[in-house]
Structures are given as C-alpha cells and as structure tokens.
Design an enzyme around this catalytic site. Sequence first.
Site, PDB file in Angstrom:
ATOM      1  N   ASP A 228       8.838 -11.694  -9.701  1.00 24.24           N
ATOM      2  CA  ASP A 228       8.261 -11.177  -8.454  1.00 24.24           C
ATOM      3  C   ASP A 228       8.760 -11.969  -7.247  1.00 24.24           C
ATOM      4  OD1 ASP A 228       6.382  -9.670  -6.957  1.00 24.24           O
ATOM      5  OD2 ASP A 228       4.840 -11.216  -7.179  1.00 24.24           O
TER       6      ASP A 228
ATOM      7  N   GLY B   8      -2.166 -12.811   0.308  1.00 21.89           N
ATOM      8  CA  GLY B   8      -3.193 -13.823   0.570  1.00 21.89           C
ATOM      9  C   GLY B   8      -4.457 -13.174   1.116  1.00 21.89           C
TER      10      GLY B   8
HETATM   11  P1  13P Z   1      -2.201 -10.966  -3.206  1.00 15.69           P
HETATM   12  O1  13P Z   1      -2.048 -12.424  -3.461  1.00 15.69           O
HETATM   13  O2  13P Z   1      -2.616 -10.679  -1.808  1.00 15.69           O
HETATM   14  O3  13P Z   1      -3.037 -10.283  -4.237  1.00 15.69           O
HETATM   15  O4  13P Z   1      -0.734 -10.329  -3.324  1.00 15.69           O
HETATM   16  C1  13P Z   1      -0.074 -10.392  -4.543  1.00 15.69           C
HETATM   17  C2  13P Z   1       1.297  -9.853  -4.459  1.00 15.69           C
HETATM   18  O5  13P Z   1       1.584  -8.941  -3.708  1.00 15.69           O
HETATM   19  C3  13P Z   1       2.290 -10.439  -5.362  1.00 15.69           C
HETATM   20  O6  13P Z   1       3.536  -9.839  -5.248  1.00 15.69           O
END
Ligand code: 13P
Length: 282
Positions: free
Chosen positions: A81, A179
């Site tokens: 990711d 976040g």
């Molecule tokens: P959050 O931390 O806001 O849930 O986002 C996660 C994300 O998009 C990882 O790629």
Amino acid sequence: MMIKTKDLLKDAQKKGYAVPAFNIYNLVTIQAVMETAEELRSPVILAATPGSLKFIGSDYLLALAKFTADKFSIPMTIHLDHFTDVELLKSCIKMGFRSVMIDASALPFSQNVAVVREVVEYGRNFGVSVEAELGCLPGREEGTRIQGQEVLTNPQEVPDFLNQTGVDSLAVAIGTVHGPYKAEPKLDYERLKAIREMTDVPLVLHGVSGLPSESVSLAIKLGICKINVATELKMAFSDTVKEYFAQNPAGSDPRKYLQAAKDAMKKVVAAKIQMCGSARRA
Ligand code: 13P
C-alpha cells in the site's frame, strides 16, 4: 486462499459490495483481521505500507501471507500500500508479492502516468494487480500536497489516465483524508458518480477510518469496490494496551495485553466488514 486482487474487486463490483483492505503490522494484527474475516466469511485484503514492510521484514511478511492464505479458506491477498519507490516495488514483485499500489499521486499528471506505467509493464509478466491514485488525499505521511479542491480527482482526466497506465484499480480523492478527521467528513458524491461514469475499472476509497457507515454505503453504491482502513485499527489496538496498563500497572505479560488489543481490533474489523457488505461473500 490467495486470490488476485483484480478478481476480488471484479466480484465486488459485480455484486455491489466492497472488499475491505486492513493495514497490518505484525502477526497479531494479521490474525485479528483473518480470524474475523473467516468468521464472517468475508473476502479480505491485508495491506502493508513501506514502513510496515520494513518493520516486519519483506521475507517474514510474504511467508506469513502465504501461510495465512493456506490456513484460511476465505479469498484474500497481501497488498503493498502507498509505495512510491519503483525499484523497491520491483524487488518486492520479484520476491513474490502480486498486489501493489504505486502512489505517484503527488506528481503532475504526466509524471504520475509515467511512473505508474513502468510498474504496470513490469508487473504484467508476473500477473501483478496494480492500483494507482489520481488526485491526492491529504494527511498522508509521505505526501506533500495540501487539502483543497484542486487535489480531488478530476473525472475528465480519468479515461486518459487509465488508458495510458493500464492499472487494475484506481484510488480516487473525493474528500476523504488519511488519519483522524479534524472536521466532519464531506464526500463529493457527484464527483464519484462522474468518475464511475467514465470507467469500469474498480474504484478504491482510502481514508475510511472515521467515516460514518452511511457515507461508505453510499460510496459503495456509487462504485467503490475496495475500502482502506488503518487509523481506527491502530487506535483500537493502542487504546486497549494503554487501558490495560492503566488497570494493571504491574502487568508485563505480552500475551495478556496483546490478546486484549487483538480482541478490540477484531471488533473494528467486524464493523468494517458489515459496513462493506462483504460478509457471506466468500
Ligand atoms: P485511514 O488511516 O484513514 O483509515 O486510511 C487508511 C488508508 O487509506 C490506507 O491506504
């Protein structure tokens, strides 16, 4: 059972649900996700950022993912990711990773295309599913963009981006942030609708922690096939550890506080699976 991300997302698109991608950090967090997904019979994606890959170790992570895929019967993948380093991604692909996000979204359109295309072309020989981002979400660790209308995905750019890159899925910027949300999240559903009208390529929503369930359901109705969750998992995990030590100042057995943290994380995973409509799809 390890399944191509591309196939997972196509099934979700066809049936109108989203596959949840949960960021994982170690064995315990992998178990929390997998056990919950298996209990609810949901397909699932384990996601690891470059920081997590470094923390866990790419060899450990790949071995854990393969072992996990064999141990559980639900369809799953291990997905890299927000990778920005093409050479690092290529080495991971060579090692055996088959699902990646190349994130060049902070670059201008033509450079974003060039970087993404390099990964798509390299990955083609290995059968890799590639996700990229057009537009740019605020709140990421490695990004430089700031929040504003100009970084939301421009639907008009979508066909060119997809034709020129050949990606298998597209992350869109429609008002979510990575976040915690500092203000009430406002998603641009009209923009999402316009993007979906431009393409059948599965769409991905990042920054889902903190979004109300109804917002996510509507986004799924409008074409989102994968949602990404990290922050809420981290908070459930760490809040529980803090609470454990507040109540057990002399505690020292990792099995006790990690079990409590894992249980708390499983509750968040279960709620997100229900929100995605992915339960009983496996
Ligand atoms: P959050 O931390 O806001 O849930 O986002 C996660 C994300 O998009 C990882 O790629």
